[in-house]
Scaffold this active site. Structure first.
Site, PDB file in Angstrom:
ATOM      1  N   GLY A 286       0.834  -1.207   0.000  1.00 29.42           N
ATOM      2  CA  GLY A 286       0.000   0.000   0.000  1.00 29.42           C
ATOM      3  C   GLY A 286       0.860   1.245   0.000  1.00 29.42           C
ATOM      4  N   GLN A 287       0.259   2.357  -0.481  1.00 26.82           N
ATOM      5  CA  GLN A 287       0.949   3.639  -0.524  1.00 26.82           C
ATOM      6  C   GLN A 287       0.007   4.728  -0.021  1.00 26.82           C
ATOM      7  OE1 GLN A 287       2.114   3.300  -4.820  1.00 26.82           O
ATOM      8  NE2 GLN A 287       4.166   3.867  -4.074  1.00 26.82           N
TER       9      GLN A 287
ATOM     10  N   GLY B 265       0.060   9.075   1.935  1.00 29.55           N
ATOM     11  CA  GLY B 265       0.791  10.321   2.110  1.00 29.55           C
ATOM     12  C   GLY B 265       1.979  10.185   3.038  1.00 29.55           C
ATOM     13  N   GLN B 266       1.920   9.202   3.954  1.00 28.52           N
ATOM     14  CA  GLN B 266       3.002   9.027   4.913  1.00 28.52           C
ATOM     15  C   GLN B 266       4.167   8.226   4.356  1.00 28.52           C
ATOM     16  OE1 GLN B 266       3.106  10.454   7.909  1.00 28.52           O
ATOM     17  NE2 GLN B 266       1.084  11.400   7.676  1.00 28.52           N
TER      18      GLN B 266
ATOM     19  N   THR C  85       5.304   4.312   1.938  1.00 32.46           N
ATOM     20  CA  THR C  85       4.979   3.068   1.226  1.00 32.46           C
ATOM     21  C   THR C  85       5.225   1.884   2.148  1.00 32.46           C
ATOM     22  OG1 THR C  85       5.680   4.093  -0.853  1.00 32.46           O
ATOM     23  CG2 THR C  85       5.457   1.686  -0.839  1.00 32.46           C
ATOM     24  N   VAL C  86       4.315   0.892   2.054  1.00 36.63           N
ATOM     25  CA  VAL C  86       4.446  -0.322   2.858  1.00 36.63           C
ATOM     26  C   VAL C  86       4.761  -1.485   1.915  1.00 36.63           C
ATOM     27  CG1 VAL C  86       3.328  -1.889   4.469  1.00 36.63           C
ATOM     28  CG2 VAL C  86       2.828   0.565   4.568  1.00 36.63           C
TER      29      VAL C  86
ATOM     30  N   LYS D 264       7.455  -0.496   6.541  1.00 37.88           N
ATOM     31  CA  LYS D 264       6.964   0.836   6.178  1.00 37.88           C
ATOM     32  C   LYS D 264       8.133   1.778   5.948  1.00 37.88           C
ATOM     33  CE  LYS D 264       3.931   4.619   7.576  1.00 37.88           C
ATOM     34  NZ  LYS D 264       2.970   5.128   8.565  1.00 37.88           N
TER      35      LYS D 264
ATOM     36  N   ASP E  85      -5.519   9.137  13.655  1.00 33.09           N
ATOM     37  CA  ASP E  85      -5.757   8.835  12.236  1.00 33.09           C
ATOM     38  C   ASP E  85      -6.530   7.521  12.097  1.00 33.09           C
ATOM     39  OD1 ASP E  85      -5.724   9.199   9.533  1.00 33.09           O
ATOM     40  OD2 ASP E  85      -3.683   8.447   9.225  1.00 33.09           O
TER      41      ASP E  85
END
Length: 551
Positions: free
Chosen positions: A393-394, A396-397, A399-400, A414, A511
């Site tokens: 997943g990607q 704003g913080q 990429t995993v 991460k 969040d």
């Protein structure tokens, strides 16, 4: 008066089959008889000859003569399958009136041996008739047995019996015998009268192991045990053994008396062909000629000659030297690059608070925390060089990535986009606090890597995607039941309550959204992504924070 004579000799032998048994002689076996050496597979007593096959049983009599059977005196034995023996001469004689006077004939049993093609069946006498050869003309010059007073013929194998008849009216006796080719030269002036009183001639017999060929015997062959090999016997049945090239000895033995390496450099029989004896170097099964530096071996004369350095040699030397310089430069560059990368990793580790993290982990109360510090190389190997196919997943913080550790455990790695160097102290503190959270509905933080420009966080891998995927995304067709949705909501609430109230240092997630809620294979909720979380200091009861979009 015409004299008629009849002479009959019958030779009978049979083939006996031997069992292919790999045997070796006893240590107390007789090894000499007179001036002859007795070698396996022959012997003079049971247990000393091959597989107790009577064909290989010899007798050493009181006169120290080695006998095969009861008729043949052995004069030589070869490993290649030849047995040389002395064969008696058969004859028929008449008196001056032409009356039958005396005769002598022999019957032979050869057991498992055969007559060799190297023998000649020979008849000496005039006007004599034999089943295998005839001659009816007066004798000619000495030296050749060509049909004039003497005739002979080849002996083909296998013969198992011989029978011949002679008729004579000129001389008192006729003689018939088997003799090794080249061992009898006819003399008409002497041999027609009394055969020079010779009563026996050398004859060659063939012997072999068993009745199978090398191919049929295969691994049961006694050859090949000690630097020896198998070859098919000239008898047409059985096989024999021989030492490999560069070896000598008894190929039928596997002991120290078997085939041993020949030192061609010192042997007087198997000599080397080096022009200079000092250049000979022995090897197992061979030798080579070693030239000193600056010289080469001329294989035509096997002598050492000074090397000639022509343009081709000079060009080759320059090319090799240039390639060697390039290799050295490449190695130096690689070493400098490796050192630079090592220094850069150490720099990032220090900037990202690595020293502080190690100090805190070794401090009181944190020594038992199961938290690992990973290397950059380990992270690259785990993600296959951060391959795009491993992206989970990607956002704003950052990429995993999906990663596989050396112990084959699967993790989520991460990689953040930005980092605030001024907040490294708080970052390390939050990492330590998060590493101590052990709640079934909170994703476990396993460790971190600080050797990269931005820190990498390593979490446990949750297999069933996000809550958002099940509600709105690619997995929405799985249709969660209302019971599962309510249970997920309760699990999320419980985990947040734990973070706010029960953690050693309260944590506000800030969040919480369906994309940050992961589900495992049992559809159990796990709260993840603490990138925007804040720690509440122990001396404060309230903390102002921004409103977050829950998605």
């Amino acid at each position: 008066m015409k004299v008629h004579g009849v002479f009959l000799v019958a030779v009978l032998f049979y083939l006996a089959y031997t069992q292919l048994v790999e045997g070796q002689p006893r240590k107390d076996c007789q090894t000499r008889c007179g001036n002859l050496t007795i070698e396996y597979p022959f012997g003079t007593s049971p247990g000393c000859y091959y597989a107790d096959d009577s064909s290989f049983n010899l007798t050493c009599n009181d006169k120290e003569k080695l006998l095969f059977g009861s008729n043949f005196e052995v004069i030589n034995i070869t490993h290649s399958g030849e047995l040389r023996v002395m064969n008696n001469v058969s004859y028929t004689c008449y008196d001056i009136q032409g009356n039958f006077n005396r005769t002598l004939s022999y019957n032979y049993s050869l057991a498992n041996l055969s007559f060799s093609r190297k023998n000649k069946f020979t008849l000496v006498g005039c006007n004599a008739l034999a089943l295998l050869s005839t001659c009816a003309s007066p004798p000619a010059a000495n030296g050749e047995c060509n049909g004039s007073g003497c005739c002979r013929t080849d002996v083909s194998v296998p013969y198992d019996s011989y029978s011949f008849q002679t008729l004579t009216d000129l001389i008192p006796c006729t003689y018939a015998f088997l003799v090794e080719d080249g061992k009898f030269n006819f003399s008409s002036s002497e041999d027609l009268k009394n055969l020079r009183n010779v009563t026996e001639f050398p004859m060659v017999l063939h012997w072999s192991i068993g009745d199978q060929t090398c191919e049929q015997a295969g691994n049961r062959s006694i050859c090949g045990m000690n630097n020896s090999t198998c070859f098919n016997s000239a008898r047409g049945a059985g096989y024999n053994c021989k030492c490999l090239k560069g070896f000598e000895g008894n190929p039928y033995l596997s002991s120290e008396h078997g085939c041993q390496d020949i030192n061609e450099c010192t042997s007087t029989i198997h000599k080397h062909n080096c022009a200079d004896p000092n250049t000979c170097r022995n090897t197992v099964g061979g030798f080579y000629c070693k030239c000193r530096s600056g010289y080469r071996l001329d294989t035509t004369t096997m002598s050492c000659k000074r090397r000639e350095f022509g343009w081709a040699t000079i060009l080759l030397g320059i090319t090799i030297g240039f390639l060697a310089i390039l290799l050295v430069i490449s190695c130096v560059q690689q070493k400098m690059k490796h050192r630079k990368n090592t220094e850069l990793r150490q720099q990032f580790f220090t900037q990202n608070g690595g020293g502080m993290l190690i100090q805190r982990l070794s401090g009181a109360g944190l020594s038992n925390v199961d938290f690992k510090i990973f290397t950059e190389e380990g992270m690259k190997e785990a993600t296959n060089g951060y391959d795009e196919r491993n992206i989970l997943g990607q956002g704003g913080q950052g990429t995993v990535y999906k990663g596989i550790l050396p112990d084959n455990s699967i993790v989520a790695i991460k990689k953040s986009r930005l980092v605030d160097r001024s907040q490294m102290g708080k970052f390390i503190n939050e990492v330590l606090v998060l590493s101590q959270i052990n709640h079934r509905n909170v994703v476990k933080l396993l460790g971190c890597c600080l050797e990269t420009e931005v820190p990498l966080l390593v979490y446990e891998f949750v297999t069933n995607g996000t809550f958002s995927d099940h509600l709105h995304g690619s997995m929405s067709d799985s249709s969660l039941t209302w019971e599962q949705r309510l249970r997920i909501a309760v699990e999320i609430s419980g985990s947040l309550a734990y973070l706010h109230s029960s953690a050693s240092i309260p944590i506000i997630h800030r969040d919480v959204k369906t994309a940050n809620i992961l589900l495992d294979e049992n559809v159990t909720a796990k709260v993840a992504d603490f990138g925007a979380s804040r720690l509440i200091p122990m001396d404060k009861e309230q903390l102002t924070t921004m409103v977050q979009d829950l998605g």
